[in-house]
Write a protein that holds these residues in place. Structure first.
Motif: not given
Lengths: 418, 418
Positions: A106-109, A117-130, A135-139, A328-333
Motif C-alpha cells: 500500500l503506497y500512500n501518496g 505502485a503501478l510499476k512495482v505491480s508490473q514488475l511483480a507480474a513479470e517475475f511471477g511474484y504474487p 495506491g492510497v490517495p493523499k495530498t 491489483n493496481a487500483v486506488m480507492p478514490v
C-alpha cells in the motif's frame, strides 16, 4: 486468504491526516489478522530494508496515530524513474518484498506514488511474484486525477479559510492607523486549490479575502495594484491571498522575483507574499504585513476538517479491503454523489488512470475578473472543510500527539547501494 | 451610583481575546444598567467624537463577541504625548466625555494606554470633572508591569507551542530527503516571551524546538550555526524558533540585515526567519523552510487558551466593578497565588506603577547555553496555555465570528482638527 505481510509506506509531503489513513490501514489489517510492516521514510525504507514492525505498537498508540499530524513512519521525496532506467531499484523492491513475505503493498501518496505502485505491480507480474499493489490517495495539493478530492486537502483548506478569516478581523481593527494591506501566501505550485479555499473565509467583494491570486491566471502587477488601491479606498483595507505558484504572462514565477542575492551575496529567500508586500509598499505606500504559513498549513491537525478525516480513514480501510481481495493496481478514490446534502462514497479506480496525471482546477471555479471564486467553487469546496475533529489535549495545553516506537524488523539481505 | 455613561476603547495591537474583555465589560455594565459607549478605532474615536452605542447590539451579538478575535470596535496605534505637549488633544477628550456624559473611562491596552488613562484622570481632576479612569490589560507581548501575565499572551503562546509541535512532526517525517532545518519566527520585538512559549512544544534538547533565539541574548552567527549543525547530525533535523527582535552584540536587529533593497531597488521585506534560513542554506547547505505566522499568532481565536480567555473576561468584569466603585487610575491585574495547582485572582494596581514600565523576561527563564527555556520558565508559562476554549463553528466549517453593527451616536461637538 493468502498468508503474508502487508507493507505500508508514506510518500511525498505529509498532511494533517495521513497518519489517520495509516491508523485505518493498521486497524483494518489487524482486524483481519494481517501483519503490517511500514517502510521507514517511504520507498527509501524498502530500498534500505528498513521496515518497521507495527505489531510492536499498542492499540492506544495506533488510536493516537489517527489524531497525530506529520508522517509517523517517515516519508520521502524520491521519484523512481521508468522500469528501464531504474530497473535495479525496482528489482531491489521486489527482493525486499520477497525476503519479508510482503504480499500486499500500500503506497500512500500522490501522482508519483501511484506511478511507482503501478510499476512495482508490473514488475511483480513479470517475475511471477504474487503481489497486490494498491495506491492510497493523499495530498494537500488536491491534484490527483479521478478522485473527487484528496485526503489532506480538506484540512489544509480549513486551516486556510479559518486563518484568513481570523487575520482579516485583526487587519480590519488596525487599518485606520496601521496595516492596510495583508498578504497571505498559500501553498500550490501548479494549481490554486488552497488559494481558492481561502475564498470560503468571506462572501462578496467587500469581505476578506478581497483578492485571490491564482497560478491559473497570469499575474499582472498594474492590474493587481489597481485592485488593491480600489479595495483599500472602498473597504479601508485589503486582504490578499496569493498562491505560491503565480506566474507572469511570460511564465516566470513571481516567487523567483522576490529571491536572489542581497548586496552581501546572501541568499534572499523571498516567496510570493514578501515580494508582493514589498512592491505594494513601494508603489502604493500602504503599510503592509504578510504571512507565510508554510508547513503550518499542512500539519495543523488541531484544525482538521472532520470530513477530511473521515475520508482519510475511509481510503485507508478500503485500501486494505481491496488489497486483501487481490484488486491489483487500483486506488480507492472518493466519489461525490451529492453536493447538498454532501454525500460521498469510496470506489476503486485503476492506477493507470491516476499515475502521472494532474487534476487542474476547473476554469469555472475562478471568477471572471480573476480575483475570487465562483459559486461553483464554493459548492465544491465547502463540504470539504465541514466539521471539526480536534485532537485530545493534555493537561499541558498541547494536543496529545504520539511518537511511535518504530522498531525495525531484522534485515535479511545485503545492503543495497542504489 | 452616579448616572452617566461608561466609555470603553481598545488600543494597540489586537489579540485573540480582547473582544472577550469587551464582552465582559458590556455584560457587567448592562447588569448594572450602565450604558456602554465604545470608541471607534480606540482613542481616535474619542478625538473624532465617533462613539459607538453598544446598546444597539443584541445580547447574542455580545455573547458572540466573547469568541471573536480582532478588535470589534477598531483599535489604533496612537500614543498621546505629555499633558504639556498634547494639551489640546487631552482637553478634547474631556470635552467629548462631558458632551456624552461619560463618567467612567476604560482603556484596554498596554503600557501606552495605561499612561493615557492616567493622564486623562489627572486632567479631569484638574478641571474638576468627575471621571473614573481604569486601565484594562491586554497584549500578546506579555510585557506589562505588576500583572503576572497579560490577557492575549496565553492564547498566542498556545498557538506558538502547538504550531511548533505540529510543524516539527512534519519536518521530522521529511528530513531524510527534504527539509532539515525549519525556522519559526515569533513576535516579540523587545522580549522573548512568545519565543519562550515555543519551548513548551518539547522537552529536552532532542525535542523540537531544538534552538530558541531570544532577543535577551546577543545573536552570534558562528555559535548558532555550530548548534544547528550539531542538532542535525544528532537528531536528523533542527527546528529553530527565532524571536523577531534578536540583535547582534553591537545592537543591530538581525531582521534589518534580511531586508533592504534588491538589485532592482525593490524593498525586500525579510524578517528574521527568512534571513536565518538563507544564511543556514548558504553556509551549512541544508534544505531549509521557514514560517512567518505574523498576525495569525495573535488572532487565532480557534486555538485560544481557556486560562487566557477566563483572565480576559475577569479583567473586563473587574474593570467595570472598580470603575463603578470610583477606584480611579487603577488597572485590574492578574495575581498568581500558586503554580501547581495554578491559582490566580484579580487585584487593583495603581496605573502609575504600570504606565510606561516594561516587564522583561526574568534571566532565569533562559537556559545557560542561551538556546532554550528553564524549568522556572516552564512553571510560569504552562498554566497560561492550559485548557481549550474553541469558538462555535457554523455549518460551513468556519467559526461563527460576529461583526457588530457599530452604530455611532450623534455627534454634538464641532469637528476637531488635531
Amino acid at each position: 486468504m493468502a498468508s503474508g505481510n502487508l507493507l505500508y509506506a508514506q510518500s511525498g509531503g505529509v498532511t494533517a491526516v495521513i497518519n489517520a489513513t495509516a491508523a485505518a490501514v493498521i486497524g483494518a489489517a489487524r482486524a483481519r489478522k494481517v501483519k503490517v510492516l511500514a517502510a521507514r521514510n517511504g520507498i527509501l525504507g524498502v530500498l534500505r530494508e528498513e521496515l518497521i514492525d507495527t505489531s510492536k505498537e499498542s492499540a492506544a498508540a495506533i488510536r493516537a496515530l489517527a489524531h497525530t499530524p506529520g508522517g509517523a513512519f517517515g516519508s520521502c521525496r524520491v521519484k523512481l524513474k521508468s522500469l528501464e532506467q531504474d530497473r535495479a531499484r525496482y528489482e531491489r523492491l521486489l527482493e525486499v518484498f520477497k525476503a519479508h513475505d510482503v504480499r500486499w503493498f500500500l503506497y500512500n501518496g500522490g501522482n508519483d506514488s501511484a506511478d511507482t505502485a503501478l510499476k512495482v505491480s508490473q514488475l511483480a507480474a513479470e517475475f511471477g511474484y504474487p503481489l497486490t499493489c494498491v495506491g492510497v490517495p493523499k495530498t494537500v495539493d488536491n491534484d490527483l486525477a479521478v478522485t473527487d478530492c484528496c485526503p489532506g486537502f480538506g484540512s489544509a483548506a480549513k486551516y486556510t479559510a479559518v486563518s484568513v478569516r481570523e487575520c482579516a478581523l485583526d487587519v480590519a481593527a488596525m487599518a485606520d492607523t496601521s496595516t492596510k494591506v495583508f498578504v497571505y501566501e498559500a501553498m500550490g505550485r501548479h494549481a490554486g486549490w488552497l488559494a481558492a479555499a481561502a475564498g470560503l473565509a468571506g462572501r462578496g467583494t467587500d469581505e476578506a479575502p478581497h483578492l485571490i491570486l491564482f497560478p491559473e491566471r497570469p499575474y499582472e502587477e498594474a492590474a493587481f495594484f489597481a485592485q488593491v488601491k480600489a479595495t483599500v479606498e472602498r473597504v479601508g483595507y485589503c486582504v490578499v491571498v496569493a498562491s505560491e505558484g503565480i506566474q507572469t504572462a511570460d511564465g516566470r514565477f513571481v516567487a523567483d522575483a522576490g529571491g536572489g542575492k542581497d548586496s552581501f551575496g546572501h541568499t534572499q529567500l523571498g516567496g510570493v507574499a514578501s515580494y508582493l508586500a514589498g512592491r505594494v509598499k513601494d508603489t502604493l505606500g500602504y503599510k503592509v504585513h504578510w504571512t507565510l504559513p508554510d508547513y503550518l498549513q499542512r500539519s495543523a491537525r488541531h484544525l482538521a476538517s472532520k470530513t477530511d478525516l473521515a475520508q482519510a480513514q475511509a481510503v485507508g480501510k478500503a485500501a486494505v479491503e481491496l488489497a486483501l481481495k487481490g484488486r491489483n493496481a487500483v486506488m480507492p478514490v472518493i466519489v461525490r454523489t451529492a453536493d447538498a446534502p454532501y454525500r460521498w462514497k469510496i470506489e476503486a479506480a485503476p492506477l493507470d488512470r491516476i499515475a502521472n496525471h494532474e487534476k487542474k482546477m476547473p476554469a469555472n471555479f475562478i471568477r471572471k475578473d480573476g480575483y475570487g471564486i465562483t459559486d461553483a467553487a464554493r459548492r465544491y469546496l465547502e463540504p470539504l472543510i465541514r466539521g471539526e475533529a480536534p485532537p485530545p489535549y493534555g493537561r499541558d495545553g498541547i494536543p496529545r500527539y504520539v511518537v511511535l516506537k518504530n522498531v525495525l524488523v531484522k534485515a535479511k539481505l545485503p545492503a543495497f547501494d542504489g
